[in-house]
Design a protein around this motif. Structure first.
Motif, PDB file in Angstrom:
ATOM      1  N   GLY A  14       0.008 -54.298   9.570  1.00  0.00           N
ATOM      2  CA  GLY A  14      -1.004 -54.627  10.226  1.00  0.00           C
ATOM      3  C   GLY A  14      -2.291 -53.397  10.207  1.00  0.00           C
ATOM      4  N   SER A  15      -2.130 -52.931  11.056  1.00  0.00           N
ATOM      5  CA  SER A  15      -3.493 -51.934  12.096  1.00  0.00           C
ATOM      6  C   SER A  15      -3.295 -50.234  10.383  1.00  0.00           C
ATOM      7  N   ALA A  16      -1.527 -50.240   9.549  1.00  0.00           N
ATOM      8  CA  ALA A  16      -1.533 -49.076   8.974  1.00  0.00           C
ATOM      9  C   ALA A  16      -1.885 -49.479   7.238  1.00  0.00           C
ATOM     10  N   LEU A  17      -2.237 -51.192   7.737  1.00  0.00           N
ATOM     11  CA  LEU A  17      -1.976 -50.575   5.826  1.00  0.00           C
ATOM     12  C   LEU A  17      -3.304 -49.838   4.921  1.00  0.00           C
ATOM     13  N   ASP A  22      -5.588 -47.384  10.893  1.00  0.00           N
ATOM     14  CA  ASP A  22      -4.617 -46.650  11.671  1.00  0.00           C
ATOM     15  C   ASP A  22      -3.991 -46.095  10.536  1.00  0.00           C
ATOM     16  N   HIS A  23      -4.041 -46.580   8.862  1.00  0.00           N
ATOM     17  CA  HIS A  23      -3.586 -45.885   7.765  1.00  0.00           C
ATOM     18  C   HIS A  23      -2.610 -44.983   7.738  1.00  0.00           C
ATOM     19  N   ALA A  24      -3.414 -43.585   8.726  1.00  0.00           N
ATOM     20  CA  ALA A  24      -3.351 -42.295   8.342  1.00  0.00           C
ATOM     21  C   ALA A  24      -1.465 -42.274   9.181  1.00  0.00           C
ATOM     22  N   ASN A  25      -1.244 -42.864  10.932  1.00  0.00           N
ATOM     23  CA  ASN A  25      -0.183 -42.835  10.746  1.00  0.00           C
ATOM     24  C   ASN A  25       1.540 -42.720  10.516  1.00  0.00           C
ATOM     25  N   GLN A  75       8.402 -38.546   9.588  1.00  0.00           N
ATOM     26  CA  GLN A  75       7.224 -39.721   8.910  1.00  0.00           C
ATOM     27  C   GLN A  75       7.358 -41.414   9.838  1.00  0.00           C
ATOM     28  N   TYR A  76       8.645 -41.763  10.213  1.00  0.00           N
ATOM     29  CA  TYR A  76       9.521 -42.691  10.758  1.00  0.00           C
ATOM     30  C   TYR A  76       8.839 -42.423  12.003  1.00  0.00           C
ATOM     31  N   ASP A  77      10.297 -41.206  12.841  1.00  0.00           N
ATOM     32  CA  ASP A  77       9.299 -40.610  14.633  1.00  0.00           C
ATOM     33  C   ASP A  77       8.148 -40.675  14.993  1.00  0.00           C
ATOM     34  N   HIS A  78       7.496 -40.098  13.717  1.00  0.00           N
ATOM     35  CA  HIS A  78       6.016 -40.311  14.185  1.00  0.00           C
ATOM     36  C   HIS A  78       5.354 -41.266  14.504  1.00  0.00           C
ATOM     37  N   LEU A  79       5.317 -42.417  13.178  1.00  0.00           N
ATOM     38  CA  LEU A  79       5.098 -43.931  13.838  1.00  0.00           C
ATOM     39  C   LEU A  79       5.470 -44.848  14.450  1.00  0.00           C
TER      40      LEU A  79
END
Length: 139
Positions: A14-17, A22-25, A75-79
């Motif tokens: 989705g928007s983190a591609l 939202d890729h920076a997430n 990174q997982y927790d932040h996402l």
């Protein structure tokens, strides 16, 4: 597939591609590969095209294109903390048979709000490109 200790393989669709807002997430998570799910899912546009809603179906599904990343625990927790309401981490099956974590959305919430089914567009990035071109044509 194996991951290194304290990391998570994650399917993004989705928007983190890459190329999406939202890729920076992902906080510089390691890109592993482009991939598709098995054709067992539907994708809808939530709200005013805020993000996709993906859920599994027993029939009438499509393959959802996306990207696989390896994320550290931080990174997982932040996402997960940055995801909008109703999205939850669940398993999807990729076309090669790998089960991997992805963000899913409750089908009943999609149906409650009657959000448009965009499965036929070939993924979130293709849908957003279509919407952008349609908007440019109206201007």
């Amino acid at each position: 597939m194996t991951t290194t200790p304290n990391t998570h393989r994650f399917f993004i669709c989705g928007s983190a591609l890459r190329g999406q807002p939202d890729h920076a997430n992902l906080q510089a998570a390691t890109f592993i590969k482009a991939a598709k799910t098995q054709p067992n899912y539907r994708m809808h546009a939530v709200g005013d095209d805020w993000h996709p809603a993906v859920y599994a179906v027993e029939s009438g599904g499509v393959a959802i294109p996306g990207e696989v990343y390896e994320l550290t625990q931080a990174q997982y927790d932040h996402l997960l903390a940055s995801e909008p309401p109703h999205l939850y981490a669940g398993k999807v099956t990729l076309e090669d048979g790998e089960e991997i974590t992805a963000m899913l959305y409750p089908q009943e919430v999609v149906e409650q709000y009657n959000w448009p089914d965009i499965s036929h567009f070939g993924g979130w990035a293709a849908y957003k490109q279509y919407k952008s071109q349609a908007q440019s044509a109206r201007c």
